[in-house]
Scaffold this active site. Structure first.
Site, short mmCIF file in Angstrom:
data_model
loop_
_atom_site.label_atom_id
_atom_site.label_comp_id
_atom_site.label_asym_id
_atom_site.label_seq_id
_atom_site.Cartn_x
_atom_site.Cartn_y
_atom_site.Cartn_z
N ASP A 18 7.75 18.79 -14.29
CA ASP A 18 8.45 18.15 -15.08
C ASP A 18 8.07 18.18 -16.73
OD1 ASP A 18 10.31 17.76 -13.46
OD2 ASP A 18 9.73 15.77 -12.97
N ARG A 55 0.03 2.22 -17.70
CA ARG A 55 0.77 2.65 -19.08
C ARG A 55 0.71 2.40 -20.31
NH1 ARG A 55 1.41 5.85 -15.50
NH2 ARG A 55 3.51 6.76 -14.62
N ASP A 66 8.48 2.71 -16.11
CA ASP A 66 7.32 3.47 -16.79
C ASP A 66 7.63 3.75 -18.27
OD1 ASP A 66 5.59 3.39 -14.84
OD2 ASP A 66 6.16 5.17 -13.59
N SER A 77 7.95 10.80 -5.21
CA SER A 77 7.69 10.75 -6.66
C SER A 77 6.35 9.73 -6.70
CB SER A 77 8.69 9.92 -7.56
OG SER A 77 7.98 9.56 -8.65
N1 ARG Z 1 7.37 0.78 -8.74
C1 ARG Z 1 6.06 0.92 -9.28
C2 ARG Z 1 6.00 0.49 -10.76
O1 ARG Z 1 6.90 0.10 -11.47
C3 ARG Z 1 5.67 2.21 -9.53
C4 ARG Z 1 6.00 3.47 -10.32
C5 ARG Z 1 5.78 4.77 -9.79
N2 ARG Z 1 5.85 5.61 -11.03
C6 ARG Z 1 5.95 6.84 -10.50
N3 ARG Z 1 5.98 7.68 -11.75
N4 ARG Z 1 6.20 7.18 -9.51
O2 ARG Z 1 4.81 0.27 -11.20
#
Ligand code: ARG
Length: 417
Positions: free
Chosen positions: A17, A97, A126, A177
């Protein structure tokens, strides 16, 4: 050389991506693209990341090792605060992040970029964390969310990559993912979207299934200073080594699997799988040390603050004054959280076997049931209890709790006939 080209810094993972995004930002949006990869642990093939960035036509590809910074300024404060989202998720992805946002901004400033970009989907948390981080630190920078602005399916992305000669990572395409850093691994999508379905074993990469864990337990002594782990079994290690060792050992013993349905900021309930062995071990041990070193009032209030803190991290408000204030409180609570905790790792669970603190509030002279050395004056207990019970007694007399309201047995469950 085109003098007009605006520079953009892309948060780059080296996956399909963001490789397509790099090319698209250059070709379709006319940017000079600078890829930035932040290593927060478990990044894998750095050369591959670099060459995919170059293939995608980036003007530069930089990979920064931020593991130590991540632990010192994000993980340790989170551990001291005891942050866990909705009672289960130690927030690994969420903690990474804001640091990525900060480093995107630093890079943008360094090269005079006018924008930053990321490939987060428009449905997740994210994007919020990166956007709010950048927006807070550098309100003048434009933010381009390549995926949410220009959603492409996996097949379209593959066709695009083939057309422009971008290599796709050789590994079999993961049906999930995922996101990984030193504090934990997050997995979503694919069959996991059915919350009734047991997660297939291929979801897990860090933790052994229970039927493959060793039959002998592993005991570890963890030394904390002011709420931060500094040594394992009497030997001092760097923050990264401590987390890595506990992650490996916990994973061997099947510790750290979390399966939950959580509430995203954007209003969606989602089913998530996490693997966070080091986080679960350290949070448990840290709590055990606080049990010895904080008073009841401090613990109660800290628990409340901790939930507020977890929400704030989850919701992307790391760079906020509210966080600064809460963090100052948390740091203050850790003044005496110094001591040792013995934990046992065995068959998927971490158990605290013993704890001792340099300035423990636990007083054997007050707690003992032996007559000898007992400093607790039991004769005072009766008077104390009469006063403690006084309001309940007065209320029962004046407002007849025992009167027409009926059966005392059914006090808490009037309908459970
Ligand atoms: N749900 C979790 C969070 O909001 C994990 C997010 C996972 N991110 C990803 N790019 N797969 O922190």
């Amino acid at each position: 050389m085109n003098q007009e080209k605006q520079k953009i810094v892309l948060a780059f993972s080296g996956g399909l991506d963001t490789s397509v995004a790099a090319h698209w930002l250059r070709d379709q949006r006319g940017y000079e693209v600078h890829c930035l990869t932040i290593d927060l642990g478990n990044l894998g093939d750095l050369d591959g990341i670099r060459s995919r960035g170059e293939e995608a036509g980036a003007a530069s590809v930089e990979i920064i090792d931020a593991k130590d910074t991540f632990i010192r300024y994000f993980i340790w404060p989170a551990l001291q605060a005891g942050v866990v989202y909705e009672g289960r998720y130690p927030l690994a992805t969420a903690l990474g992040r804001p640091l990525i946002a900060k480093m995107l901004v630093d890079k943008a400033r360094e090269i005079g970029a006018t924008a930053v970009a990321h490939g987060c989907t428009g449905k997740g948390n994210d994007q919020v964390r990166l956007d709010v981080g950048v927006q807070t630190l550098a309100p003048d920078l434009n933010i381009v969310g390549t995926t949410r602005e220009h959603s492409v399916s996996r097949d379209e992305a593959l066709t695009y990559a083939a057309k422009y000669g971008i290599t796709v990572r050789q590994t079999a395409a993961s049906p999930y993912s995922t996101d990984e850093n030193l504090w934990g691994r997050s997995v979503e999508a694919g069959v996991l979207e059915d919350p009734w379905l047991e997660p297939p074993e291929d979801v897990f990469e860090w933790t052994k299934p229970l039927n493959e864990t060793p039959s002998t337990a592993r005991e570890i002594n963890i030394r904390f200073e002011k709420g931060v782990p500094v040594a394992l079994d009497g030997e001092e290690f760097s923050p990264t080594e401590i987390v890595q060792q506990l992650s490996d050992q916990g994973g061997q013993h099947g510790i750290g699997r979390i399966d939950m349905v959580e509430n995203r900021l954007v209003g969606i309930k989602s089913r998530e799988i996490y693997e966070a062995p080091a986080a679960l071990i350290l949070l448990e041990a840290h709590q055990a040390l606080e049990d010895l070193t904080l008073t009841k009032a401090q613990s109660r209030f800290k628990n409340t603050a901790s939930q507020e803190y977890a929400d704030l991290v989850y919701n992307g408000l790391w760079f906020s004054a509210h966080h600064r204030d809460l963090a100052a409180y948390v740091v203050s609570t850790q003044r005496h959280v110094t001591g040792d905790v013995k934990v046992r790792l065995w068959h998927g669970s971490v158990t605290v076997m013993g704890r001792r603190a340099d300035r423990s509030l636990y007083s054997p002279e007050l707690a003992t049931y032996n007559k000898e050395g007992d400093l607790f004056d039991q004769s005072q207990a009766g008077g104390f209890i009469r006063l403690h019970g006084l309001p309940a007694q007065v209320q029962a007399q004046r407002q007849s709790l025992t009167g027409s309201d009926g059966d005392l047995l059914r006090l808490a469950a009037p309908e459970n006939e």
